[in-house]
Write a protein that holds these residues in place. Structure first.
Motif, PDB file in Angstrom:
ATOM      1  N   THR A 185     -13.943 -20.581  16.385  1.00 54.25           N
ATOM      2  CA  THR A 185     -14.949 -19.637  16.733  1.00 54.25           C
ATOM      3  C   THR A 185     -16.270 -19.902  15.868  1.00 54.25           C
ATOM      4  O   THR A 185     -17.260 -20.201  16.754  1.00 54.25           O
ATOM      5  N   TYR A 186     -16.108 -20.426  14.750  1.00 53.88           N
ATOM      6  CA  TYR A 186     -17.366 -20.833  14.089  1.00 53.88           C
ATOM      7  C   TYR A 186     -18.077 -22.099  14.916  1.00 53.88           C
ATOM      8  O   TYR A 186     -19.085 -22.613  15.029  1.00 53.88           O
ATOM      9  N   ARG A 188     -17.626 -22.987  17.938  1.00 56.30           N
ATOM     10  CA  ARG A 188     -17.984 -22.657  19.200  1.00 56.30           C
ATOM     11  C   ARG A 188     -19.573 -21.992  18.926  1.00 56.30           C
ATOM     12  O   ARG A 188     -20.393 -22.164  19.774  1.00 56.30           O
ATOM     13  N   GLU A 189     -19.572 -21.179  17.880  1.00 58.24           N
ATOM     14  CA  GLU A 189     -20.972 -20.474  17.525  1.00 58.24           C
ATOM     15  C   GLU A 189     -22.094 -21.562  17.311  1.00 58.24           C
ATOM     16  O   GLU A 189     -23.187 -21.499  17.761  1.00 58.24           O
ATOM     17  N   ARG A 190     -21.799 -22.517  16.454  1.00 56.00           N
ATOM     18  CA  ARG A 190     -22.680 -23.712  16.341  1.00 56.00           C
ATOM     19  C   ARG A 190     -22.888 -24.388  17.394  1.00 56.00           C
ATOM     20  O   ARG A 190     -23.978 -24.688  17.659  1.00 56.00           O
ATOM     21  N   GLU A 192     -22.978 -23.387  20.337  1.00 58.54           N
ATOM     22  CA  GLU A 192     -23.624 -22.446  21.320  1.00 58.54           C
ATOM     23  C   GLU A 192     -25.261 -22.552  20.878  1.00 58.54           C
ATOM     24  O   GLU A 192     -26.337 -22.303  21.675  1.00 58.54           O
ATOM     25  N   TYR A 215     -19.300 -25.531  25.944  1.00 60.47           N
ATOM     26  CA  TYR A 215     -19.581 -24.790  24.779  1.00 60.47           C
ATOM     27  C   TYR A 215     -21.376 -24.482  24.684  1.00 60.47           C
ATOM     28  O   TYR A 215     -21.557 -23.902  23.672  1.00 60.47           O
ATOM     29  N   GLN A 217     -24.976 -22.485  25.292  1.00 58.80           N
ATOM     30  CA  GLN A 217     -25.296 -21.277  25.556  1.00 58.80           C
ATOM     31  C   GLN A 217     -25.418 -21.319  27.230  1.00 58.80           C
ATOM     32  O   GLN A 217     -26.183 -22.184  27.740  1.00 58.80           O
TER      33      GLN A 217
END
Length: 219
Positions: A185-186, A188-190, A192, A215, A217
């Motif tokens: 999750t971390y 993917r967030e980075r 994005e 991945y 945005q």
């Protein structure tokens, strides 16, 4: 060891994306259990999770890139060739048919997934085909939910040797040496947010994600 007593492992997951925590755990599992091979099996559609952001085929390609030439690890696409939810009991039944009745077959899962085991599809049947090894968190000894205790307490063994005494049916909590606190999750967030994921993923995986624009945005 005879051919019939091979030690075969299964490590499933979304691998969304595969990262160094997954891969280091896989290598340490292979060593700790003296496995002949460990099948890393991406789920097509995990029954208890939302749909992954990238396609199953893309996640498999990233897994293959991450494993590279690592001895004993196999990227296994069998759940991607089946329709519908990815039930572990079906995968284990298929593996058991391939390896024979006497092979030592082990399914490894993380502690978080283990806590939800009683909610899985036909969880008691998992033990008909394989042993269960739970990758424990060091120092984590909270009591298990009652439904889970009923499922596993009488199956528990305290060593790899005891586990491998039979082809299937046992449960072993196992602490791995280098539990790496890396979260998909971390990552993917980075990705994005356009931030660096260097040293969280194998270089080949990072390169593939960048080249394919995964991945990012969504516009």
């Amino acid at each position: 060891m005879s051919q019939t007593e091979q030690r075969i492992g299964m490590l499933g997951g979304t691998f969304d994306p595969i990262h160094l925590g997954h891969l280091r755990s896989a290598v340490e599992l292979h060593e700790a259990l003296s496995l002949d091979r460990l099948h890393m099996i991406p789920a097509q559609q995990p029954p208890l999770r939302g749909r992954p952001q990238v396609s199953a085929t893309q996640r498999l390609a990233l897994l293959e890139a991450g494993i590279g030439a690592t001895p004993g690890l196999i990227a296994d696409d069998r759940e991607l060739r089946r329709d519908g939810p990815s039930y572990s009991v079906d995968t284990l039944a298929e593996l058991r048919a391939e390896v024979g009745e006497q092979a030592r077959l082990v399914m490894a899962i993380g502690f978080d997934a283990f806590l939800r085991l009683a909610q899985w599809h036909q969880p008691e049947r998992l033990f008909e085909f394989a042993h269960l090894v739970v990758i424990a968190r060091p120092g984590y000894d909270d009591p298990l939910p009652e439904s889970l205790m009923e499922l596993v307490a009488h199956r528990r063994v305290d060593s790899v040797d005891a586990l491998m005494h039979r082809p299937c049916g046992g449960y072993l909590p196992l602490e791995l040496p280098s539990l790496m606190a890396i979260s998909a999750t971390y990552i993917r967030e980075r990705l994005e947010a356009g931030k660096s994921v260097r040293y969280l993923l194998p270089e080949a995986v990072e390169l593939a994600i960048t080249q394919d624009g995964l991945y990012r945005q969504r516009e």
